[in-house]
Each structure stands twice: as structure tokens, then as C-alpha cells.
Scaffold this active site. Sequence first.
Site, PDB file in Angstrom:
ATOM      1  N   SER A   1       0.920  -1.180   0.168  1.00 25.77           N
ATOM      2  CA  SER A   1       0.062  -0.029   0.125  1.00 25.77           C
ATOM      3  C   SER A   1       0.796   1.134  -0.158  1.00 25.77           C
ATOM      4  O   SER A   1       1.849   1.152   0.723  1.00 25.77           O
ATOM      5  CB  SER A   1      -0.886   0.041   1.254  1.00 25.77           C
ATOM      6  OG  SER A   1      -1.400   1.430   1.329  1.00 25.77           O
TER       7      SER A   1
ATOM      8  N   TYR B   1      -2.208  -2.244  10.066  1.00 25.48           N
ATOM      9  CA  TYR B   1      -2.264  -2.706   8.697  1.00 25.48           C
ATOM     10  C   TYR B   1      -1.125  -1.964   7.864  1.00 25.48           C
ATOM     11  O   TYR B   1      -0.511  -2.618   7.051  1.00 25.48           O
ATOM     12  CB  TYR B   1      -3.598  -1.768   8.192  1.00 25.48           C
ATOM     13  CG  TYR B   1      -3.754  -1.399   6.725  1.00 25.48           C
ATOM     14  CD1 TYR B   1      -4.170  -2.681   6.095  1.00 25.48           C
ATOM     15  CD2 TYR B   1      -3.238  -0.576   5.959  1.00 25.48           C
ATOM     16  CE1 TYR B   1      -4.313  -2.782   4.697  1.00 25.48           C
ATOM     17  CE2 TYR B   1      -3.288  -0.573   4.514  1.00 25.48           C
ATOM     18  CZ  TYR B   1      -4.002  -1.607   4.062  1.00 25.48           C
ATOM     19  OH  TYR B   1      -4.211  -1.581   2.574  1.00 25.48           O
TER      20      TYR B   1
ATOM     21  N   LYS C   1       2.046  -4.036   5.733  1.00 26.49           N
ATOM     22  CA  LYS C   1       2.071  -3.633   4.318  1.00 26.49           C
ATOM     23  C   LYS C   1       3.709  -2.940   3.962  1.00 26.49           C
ATOM     24  O   LYS C   1       4.268  -3.344   2.811  1.00 26.49           O
ATOM     25  CB  LYS C   1       1.232  -2.381   3.727  1.00 26.49           C
ATOM     26  CG  LYS C   1      -0.220  -2.699   3.779  1.00 26.49           C
ATOM     27  CD  LYS C   1      -0.483  -4.006   2.722  1.00 26.49           C
ATOM     28  CE  LYS C   1      -1.903  -4.501   2.859  1.00 26.49           C
ATOM     29  NZ  LYS C   1      -2.041  -5.546   1.924  1.00 26.49           N
TER      30      LYS C   1
END
Length: 257
Positions: free
Chosen positions: A150, A163, A167
Site C-alpha cells: 500500500s 495495517y 504493508k
Amino acid sequence: MSARDLFDLTGRVAIVTGAGQGIGRAFAKALAECGAVPVIAELNEAKAAAVATEIMDAGGKAFAVTTDVADPASIDEMIEAVTDEFGRIDILINNAGIFSTLEMRPFDQIPLEEWERVLRVNLTGPFLCARAVLPAMRQAKWGRIINIASGAVRLGRPNYLHYIATKAALAGMSLSMARELGGDGITVNAILPGATFTEIERKTVTPAQKERIIAMQCIPRAETPDDLIGTMLYLASPASGFVTGQTINLDGGVTSS
Ligand SMILES: NC(=O)c1ccc[n+]([C@@H]2O[C@H](COP(=O)([O-])OP(=O)(O)OC[C@H]3O[C@@H](n4cnc5c(N)ncnc54)[C@H](O)[C@@H]3O)[C@@H](O)[C@H]2O)c1
């Protein structure tokens, strides 16, 4: 190899994890349009079946296998089903993630169980899937592993630290995996999408944030899954055979390198 063959994906078997909706669904449909067979390795059985039906109704091939990428036994079953059906695995797209369902919270309020679950699915999942496809790719001396990380890791976006951590780790993991697998003819790259607006509503971007993100882009419009497909197909194809260990920003120019 002719220039045309560089982009030929006919008959390639491509596992796309989490392809029941959103970006993974768009990837599976695009791969099928190019003559590849997407394996929809998705936790949600009904959604996996629906995407496979959508592809087959459009004249493509697809194979849905209910899979939990956090569970090694489930991955083994999926690999066995794919191997029995097709006898090959050419492409793995580690796309499944806990994402659109995430609650935004300051990191000191993230429950440990939630932290561990996000790591398990978003990071351990890609590790387990990559490990599982290796025998087939090594035997063929050809493979493409594409990790969906991401662009948020380059922005330091707050309030979903688990998160972001997964990533950023995926981007790092891609280069190290690439170093281990180059001699086997297997490339490993990471795509870093910007905020990508799919058919799924989510809580991680408010309308005001969406406007701010678009204002940061060089290309001032909302990013959609279609904006990721060209690069995904390139990384999946023979054309990218000398491209490995790369993290590619696909965010309309919000970030560079
Ligand atoms: N949409 C964005 O703005 C954006 C931006 C950057 C990166 N990404 C990444 O791209 C990927 C896809 O994003 P999206 O917007 O389509 O997400 P999404 O949340 O809409 O879809 C994720 C899919 O993964 C599946 N999944 C979840 N846990 C799973 C598991 N354990 N095993 C198998 N499947 C599982 C879900 O059922 C769902 O179909 C994710 O990895 C996400 O982190 C998305």
C-alpha cells in the site's frame, strides 16, 4: 520471444487471493480477459463463486477455491485442488487482506487480538502462499509473485498501525524474496496502490479525506482498480522477466520511489 509473446498470458494459472471483491475481483477478471485462468482463493465462499460465475458468463475461465490465507492447511488444500485441476501455478497475487472492514483507531487502542489477526492475514498469509506455490514454480523455472502492499506506508497514515506495519513489511519481504528466488526464474514485486475506490464502501477514508488525497495526486481524480491492472498484467507477464524486487507506486503521483 516475439514482442507479442512478451505479453501473452494464455493458459497461465494465476492464484489471486481475496478475489471475491474489490481489487482482487478486478485482477481476476482482467487476467481471465487475457486468457489466463484466475484461481479465486477467497475466504468468502459465496463471493468466490460469484466472481467465478461472472468471469465464466463473460466467456473466460476461472476456478474458485474457498481459502483462508491465514491457515496453512487451507492453503495446502487450495494448492492441491489447483494442481489436480491444472498441473501448474504460474502467478501468485497476494492480494487478500483485512482492509475494508478495519476500524480506524489510535494505535494504543488497537486490541492485541486484532493486531495479531491483521498480521496473520496480511503478512503471514502472503508468506504462507508464496511458500506453497514454490514447488510448482521452481519445477517450471518460471513464476511471478506480486504482493499488494500500500502507498499508505509512504505517507505514514495514522490510525491503522497494524495495517501499515504489514504493508511496509510486505514491501521489504518482496525484495528479500526476490533475492532468494531470482535463480529459479521467479520474480517477486510489490504494487503499492494509493487510495483505490472499489465497489465496496469502507470506513478508512472519509469523504473529506478522499478529497484531500485526490488533491495530493498529480492526476486529480479518484483511483479505481482499473488503474492497477496494466501494471499487474505487466508484472504477471513474460515482459517483466528482468524486473524483480521492486515496489511500484500506483497512486496517481502522490509519492515517488
Ligand atoms: N482499496 C484501497 O484503497 C487499497 C489501497 C492500498 C492497498 N490495498 C490492498 O489491496 C488489497 C485489496 O484491497 P480491496 O480494497 O479490494 O480490499 P477488500 O477489503 O475490499 O477485499 C479484501 C478481500 O480479501 C478477502 N479476505 C480477507 N481475509 C481473507 C483471508 N484470511 N483469506 C482469504 N481471503 C481473505 C476478503 O473476503 C475480501 O474479499 C488489500 O490487500 C488491500 O490492503 C487496497
